[in-house]
Design an enzyme around this catalytic site. Structure first.
Site, PDB file in Angstrom:
ATOM      1  N   LYS A  35     -42.281 -49.319  50.629  1.00 20.12           N
ATOM      2  CA  LYS A  35     -43.626 -48.764  50.457  1.00 20.12           C
ATOM      3  C   LYS A  35     -44.692 -49.853  50.347  1.00 20.12           C
ATOM      4  CE  LYS A  35     -44.542 -47.043  46.429  1.00 20.12           C
ATOM      5  NZ  LYS A  35     -45.517 -48.058  45.943  1.00 20.12           N
ATOM      6  N   THR A  36     -44.396 -50.888  49.550  1.00 22.05           N
ATOM      7  CA  THR A  36     -45.384 -51.957  49.371  1.00 22.05           C
ATOM      8  C   THR A  36     -45.660 -52.659  50.690  1.00 22.05           C
ATOM      9  OG1 THR A  36     -44.650 -52.291  47.088  1.00 22.05           O
ATOM     10  CG2 THR A  36     -45.923 -54.056  48.096  1.00 22.05           C
ATOM     11  N   GLU A 222     -48.768 -44.650  44.627  1.00 23.78           N
ATOM     12  CA  GLU A 222     -48.124 -43.860  43.567  1.00 23.78           C
ATOM     13  C   GLU A 222     -48.910 -42.575  43.286  1.00 23.78           C
ATOM     14  OE1 GLU A 222     -45.275 -44.667  42.745  1.00 23.78           O
ATOM     15  OE2 GLU A 222     -45.030 -46.829  42.790  1.00 23.78           O
ATOM     16  N   GLN A 252     -40.254 -39.080  42.101  1.00 24.29           N
ATOM     17  CA  GLN A 252     -40.420 -40.138  41.105  1.00 24.29           C
ATOM     18  C   GLN A 252     -41.606 -39.864  40.183  1.00 24.29           C
ATOM     19  OE1 GLN A 252     -39.497 -44.301  42.505  1.00 24.29           O
ATOM     20  NE2 GLN A 252     -39.675 -43.366  44.532  1.00 24.29           N
ATOM     21  N   ARG A 606     -33.351 -47.956  40.705  1.00 24.45           N
ATOM     22  CA  ARG A 606     -33.851 -49.320  40.473  1.00 24.45           C
ATOM     23  C   ARG A 606     -32.802 -50.355  40.864  1.00 24.45           C
ATOM     24  NH1 ARG A 606     -38.261 -48.276  41.346  1.00 24.45           N
ATOM     25  NH2 ARG A 606     -37.322 -46.288  41.834  1.00 24.45           N
TER      26      ARG A 606
END
Length: 683
Positions: A35-36, A222, A252, A606
């Site tokens: 995503k980043t 987000e 999330q 994670r």
């Protein structure tokens, strides 16, 4: 980097998300799906297409994420994105420029109060209103005030919706006085940063039009964590142009307790009927076994955007679920696993331990301390919560905002002028009546007040205090660094610390002051137009995640909520039991239970290499020993008959074999006395 290089290593879905130019877009970005990379490449691509960097507004939720995006975009394009930051940071900057154009009654030198300072203001309000006869729940009132701002309604409306509130009229009086007091102090709380920005834009159509024309491309990261105020802000800034690009994952969404509403992302396509929706489902972080377990878990939730994470990574080790006798055995297993991994060449900073509640950390900490195994805790005492640091910041805030009564109270605790709470209340009341900032009133008018009459010791000390305040006001303001150094010297903090603490403690505390001075220098380097108000706003918006040092040679402990946005090769989740995960308060409500499942999902995703899920037969819980702990109902959702998940039990003392908890299929475990890693035999 030219345009071709920006796009050459993207998947088709990532390419579509990056090169979407105009109109609304929703990118459903699964955990670990790059995503980043997509967000930063999109920002860089817009600049490569001729969009001015100043026309782009990008907002996320942590300084860590914002800093990473900013650095990546600058390395790709050579341009700095000034309008890239957290929601609260961006809104603080907007207010710093334009708050005086609204009717909030504040000026641009306002200070930002954290939660503890907000409670201090409420306590002061209760004292001023002379309310007696019953205990005032300050945290509940702070929650009411926050809810009223986040929902753009009055405190009275929020109070009326409470199940039981016998003192509604008293609560309303306190809420009203709090708002008045904050204006008097020229201060805002965290909710105000969003709330006052929204009000400013709603009440000033001309100013809103300026912002809409200036900020032509809006990107929100987000998005599943946005609350109602952030949603309203997005709609205001997007305007009719609708160039809004949001990324997020409803699977999330774990922050409803602080106002986040996952329906914002679920309803995006309804809010923008012409929106393009892209799903990023390829995971680059975790092994296939971890993803199979995570997919099986989250698919039990009903309200979600359907997706299925996959990866080209190796299958990896199965996710292990281990049954232990109690929290001490759990803590012992954790340090033994960490020691084993370390002996195999794994650095300790590759290992993280997650838990649902902070209280679970105690037994784990004790075990690590006993074994001399280094660790850091996210969500523990922050650097900026240390007494000497907060004292230093109080003096800085007093210089930046002469109205700051809370900073004055803290500064007086460090100064020996004999000004106690009662005397300060009298002085602040007189300053309010004179309609003059507190610090200025003390510097200029205190000598003429009755309390300074005569030649007694108290009067003399008050006159000295007045002179001290006058000197603080006169300190140099041309250079931020020089001013901060002068304020530290004027405060006498160094001398006080050296006098009150033993040499070892004093050295450590003085190092903290030096570290804060270093942060001032960093801020000046990062912000050519740096000023004291901006620096203080930057400090006020630091979060727990920002304090994480990924290179420190130690295990990281944190709550599952704090783990969002981070990743580790090895993840241990402790206390996977009913009452903890899911939390006891959330087991009877379907929506809350779904969020608890999402929280578990976040913790599992994670991990890059391995996940260990621990649950105990007994635990000290709610003030007493609970000998009948049940494994989490979420373990029923995991694949019980596959190679991706392994369930292991501890043997009873008198029996070398036992049947452990296992979804769908029992497993028999043989445990050898000195072997902490039992062999698994499947029936």
């Amino acid at each position: 980097m030219d345009t071709a290089q920006l796009l050459q290593d993207l998947t088709p879905a990532q390419l579509q998300a990056v090169t979407h130019r105009d109109g609304p877009m929703l990118v459903v970005a699964g955990a670990g799906s790059g995503k980043t990379r997509v967000v930063t490449r999109r920002l860089a691509w817009l600049i490569s297409q001729g969009v001015w960097p100043e026309q782009i507004l990008a907002m996320t939720f942590t300084n860590k994420a914002a800093r990473e995006m900013r650095e990546r975009v600058e390395s790709l394009t050579g341009h700095q994105l000034r309008n890239l930051g957290t929601f609260h940071g961006i809104c603080a900057r907007f207010l710093r420029c334009d708050i005086e154009k609204g009717n909030a009654g504040l000026n641009r030198n306002f200070v930002i109060y954290d939660d503890s300072e907000q409670l201090a203001v409420l306590k002061s309000c209760v004292a001023e209103l002379e309310l007696g006869g019953f205990s005032i729940p300050l945290k509940q009132i702070a929650s009411i005030i926050g809810d009223s701002k986040n929902n753009l309604c009055s405190a009275a409306d929020c109070i009326s919706k409470l199940d039981f509130c016998p003192h509604a009229d008293v609560f309303e009086r306190i809420c009203k006085r709090y708002l008045e007091k904050m204006r008097q102090l020229n201060a805002v709380d965290f909710d105000d940063l969003l709330y006052l920005t929204v009000l400013l834009l709603q009440q000033n159509p001309a100013l809103l039009e300026i912002y809409q024309n200036r900020l032509r491309y809006l990107l929100i990261d987000e998005y599943q964590d946005t609350n109602h105020l952030q949603y309203v802000l997005m709609r205001l800034l997007a305007g009719e142009r609708g160039n809004v690009h949001v990324t997020g994952d409803p699977d999330q969404s774990i922050y409803s307790w602080r106002g986040a509403d996952y329906r914002n992302i679920m309803d995006f396509a309804r809010d923008f009927p012409n929106a393009v929706v892209v799903k990023l489902e390829q995971n680059y972080r975790s092994t296939q076994n971890i993803l199979e377990v995570a997919n099986a878990l989250i698919q039990r939730n009903q309200e979600r955007i359907e997706k299925n994470l996959f990866t080209e990574n190796e299958p990896g080790a199965p996710v292990e679920c281990r049954q232990l006798s109690d929290e001490k055995a759990e803590a012992e297993w954790i340090w033994k696993k960490a020691a084993t991994l370390q002996s195999q060449g794994t650095p300790l900073h590759d290992i993280a331990v997650f838990y649902r509640t902070n209280s679970q950390a105690r037994s784990i900490e004790e075990s690590l301390i006993q074994k001399n195994m280094p660790y850091q805790i996210l969500g523990g005492l922050r650097f900026y919560d240390r007494k000497e640091v907060k004292d230093f910041i109080a003096f800085l805030r007093l210089k930046a905002n002469p109205n700051d009564e809370i900073a004055m109270k803290r500064a007086l605790d460090c100064l020996d002028y004999g000004v106690g709470p009662k005397t300060l209340l009298q002085i602040s009341t007189a300053a309010e009546q004179a309609k003059q900032p507190l610090l200025l009133f003390i510097a200029e008018q205190l000598p003429q007040q009755p309390c300074c009459a005569g030649k007694g010791k108290k009067a003399g000390r008050l006159l000295e205090f007045s002179q001290w305040c006058r000197q603080l006001l006169e300190l140099e303001t041309d250079s931020l660094l020089r001013m901060v150094m002068n304020i530290l010297e004027h405060s006498g903090l160094r001398e006080r610390i050296e006098k009150e603490y033993d040499p070892f403690q004093a050295e450590e505390r003085l190092e903290h002051l030096d570290s804060l001075m270093g942060r001032v220098q960093e801020y000046i380097t990062e912000n050519p137009d740096a000023d004291l108000s901006g620096f203080l706003a930057d400090l006020a918006l630091v979060s727990d995640v920002d304090s994480h040092d990924p290179q420190a040679n130690c295990i990281t402990l944190m709550t599952l909520h704090s783990s969002k946005g981070l990743e580790f090769p090895y993840v241990i989740i402790a206390g996977v039991e009913n009452g903890l995960l899911p939390h006891a308060n959330n087991m009877e409500n379907d929506q809350k239970l779904a969020e608890e499942r999402r929280l578990f999902y976040v913790g599992i995703t994670r991990a890059r290499k391995a996940v260990y899920l621990l649950h105990c037969n007994s635990r000290f819980f709610h003030g007493q020993r609970d000998y009948n702990r049940e494994p989490s109902i979420f373990l029923d959702d995991l694949p019980g008959n596959s190679t991706c998940c392994k369930f292991t039990a501890r043997k009873p003392a008198a029996n070398p074999y036992s049947y452990s908890f296992s979804p769908g299929q029992a497993r028999r475990t043989q445990v050898f006395p000195d072997d902490d890693l039992p062999c698994i035999y499947q029936d």
